[in-house]
Design a protein around this motif. Sequence first.
Motif, mmCIF file in Angstrom:
data_model
loop_
_atom_site.group_PDB
_atom_site.id
_atom_site.type_symbol
_atom_site.label_atom_id
_atom_site.label_comp_id
_atom_site.label_asym_id
_atom_site.label_seq_id
_atom_site.Cartn_x
_atom_site.Cartn_y
_atom_site.Cartn_z
ATOM 1 N N UNK A 24 6.797 43.170 -55.865
ATOM 2 C CA UNK A 24 6.375 43.910 -54.671
ATOM 3 C C UNK A 24 7.491 43.759 -53.645
ATOM 4 N N UNK A 25 7.601 44.713 -52.747
ATOM 5 C CA UNK A 25 8.642 44.626 -51.719
ATOM 6 C C UNK A 25 7.982 44.644 -50.347
ATOM 7 N N UNK A 26 8.397 43.707 -49.488
ATOM 8 C CA UNK A 26 7.783 43.606 -48.148
ATOM 9 C C UNK A 26 8.870 43.568 -47.084
ATOM 10 N N UNK A 27 8.731 44.416 -46.054
ATOM 11 C CA UNK A 27 9.708 44.424 -44.959
ATOM 12 C C UNK A 27 9.011 44.669 -43.631
ATOM 13 N N UNK A 28 9.719 44.400 -42.549
ATOM 14 C CA UNK A 28 9.132 44.654 -41.233
ATOM 15 C C UNK A 28 9.250 46.130 -40.883
ATOM 16 N N UNK A 29 10.474 46.659 -40.934
ATOM 17 C CA UNK A 29 10.707 48.039 -40.498
ATOM 18 C C UNK A 29 11.426 48.808 -41.605
ATOM 19 N N UNK A 30 10.933 50.015 -41.867
ATOM 20 C CA UNK A 30 11.563 50.855 -42.887
ATOM 21 C C UNK A 30 11.907 52.219 -42.295
ATOM 22 N N UNK A 31 12.969 52.813 -42.813
ATOM 23 C CA UNK A 31 13.289 54.208 -42.512
ATOM 24 C C UNK A 31 12.722 55.061 -43.644
ATOM 25 N N UNK A 32 12.309 56.290 -43.356
ATOM 26 C CA UNK A 32 11.778 57.155 -44.413
ATOM 27 C C UNK A 32 12.763 57.317 -45.576
ATOM 28 N N UNK A 33 14.070 57.368 -45.246
ATOM 29 C CA UNK A 33 15.100 57.525 -46.288
ATOM 30 C C UNK A 33 15.060 56.354 -47.280
ATOM 31 N N UNK A 34 14.880 55.143 -46.751
ATOM 32 C CA UNK A 34 14.847 53.942 -47.605
ATOM 33 C C UNK A 34 13.604 53.906 -48.468
ATOM 34 N N UNK A 35 12.472 54.296 -47.878
ATOM 35 C CA UNK A 35 11.217 54.293 -48.641
ATOM 36 C C UNK A 35 11.331 55.268 -49.815
ATOM 37 N N UNK A 36 11.852 56.465 -49.551
ATOM 38 C CA UNK A 36 11.977 57.466 -50.622
ATOM 39 C C UNK A 36 12.915 56.975 -51.724
ATOM 40 N N UNK A 37 14.053 56.405 -51.306
ATOM 41 C CA UNK A 37 15.028 55.935 -52.303
ATOM 42 C C UNK A 37 14.440 54.815 -53.161
ATOM 43 N N UNK A 38 13.727 53.881 -52.513
ATOM 44 C CA UNK A 38 13.156 52.753 -53.263
ATOM 45 C C UNK A 38 12.048 53.228 -54.211
ATOM 46 N N UNK A 39 11.213 54.138 -53.727
ATOM 47 C CA UNK A 39 10.136 54.668 -54.587
ATOM 48 C C UNK A 39 10.716 55.344 -55.819
ATOM 49 N N UNK A 40 11.810 56.096 -55.611
ATOM 50 C CA UNK A 40 12.404 56.828 -56.729
ATOM 51 C C UNK A 40 13.073 55.875 -57.727
ATOM 52 N N UNK A 41 13.781 54.864 -57.181
ATOM 53 C CA UNK A 41 14.495 53.940 -58.081
ATOM 54 C C UNK A 41 13.538 53.003 -58.811
#
Length: 209
Positions: free
Chosen positions: A156-173
């Motif tokens: 699982x991945x946990x962070x305080x602040x995310x950018x939409x670009x990072x969320x999309x990239x991580x979901x895809x990878x």
Amino acid sequence: MAKVYVFDHPLIQHKLTYIRDINTGTKEFRELVDEVATLMAFEITRELPLQEIEIETPVNKTTSKVLAGKKLGVVPILRAGLGMVDGILKLIPAAKVGHIGLYRDPETLKPVEYYVKLPSDIQERELIVVDPMLATGGSAIEAINSLKKRGAQHIQFMCLIAAPEGVEALKEAHPDVDIYIAALDEKLNDHGYIVPGLGDAGDRLFGTK
Ligand code: PRP
Ligand code: URA
């Protein structure tokens, strides 16, 4: 497909506001990151399995629930991820801790790995990868690649602040990795910083610049 959870608990949002504030100094920043990590750990452990055991209260014998002994691991991405570890261990003190050292090249924004040290049984553990910031997603993706290459299966991945670009990239990878966020911000700026974000998490935690 990966699920994305944004924790909008009032205590988390309140503390996050002061974490973002440029006038918050290193000591308070560190304390607040630690506190938010604990609150997020409380939410993230909601589905942990339980088992019944027999106990005796001062009144009678009964059965009651305890954690079923699932093996957990916390993996901070150095450096800034270190600021979240103690807050999580307050709730799950028996978790093992692995470390992945990555820094983001300021020109290319690509992650560069410089250190990996993990528990020997990571393939059996439920791993929580932690880093305050998910910006382009490069660091989180690379850290999880590194864990999977070594046999990790439940991440699982946990962070305080995310950018939409990072969320999309991580979901895809990594579509098998659920993502837990305290705030989903607006965008990245031209230097790959999250807007409005909190600035450079590592520098603010450790008082460097
Ligand atoms: C920051 C942050 C993440 C990464 C996020 O670390 O802590 O690891 O950037 O950016 P990305 O999603 O675009 O990869 P940094 O590289 O500044 O290293 P540090 O923790 O040592 O300061
Ligand atoms: N890393 C940080 O520390 N902050 C950002 O906004 C982006 C990457």
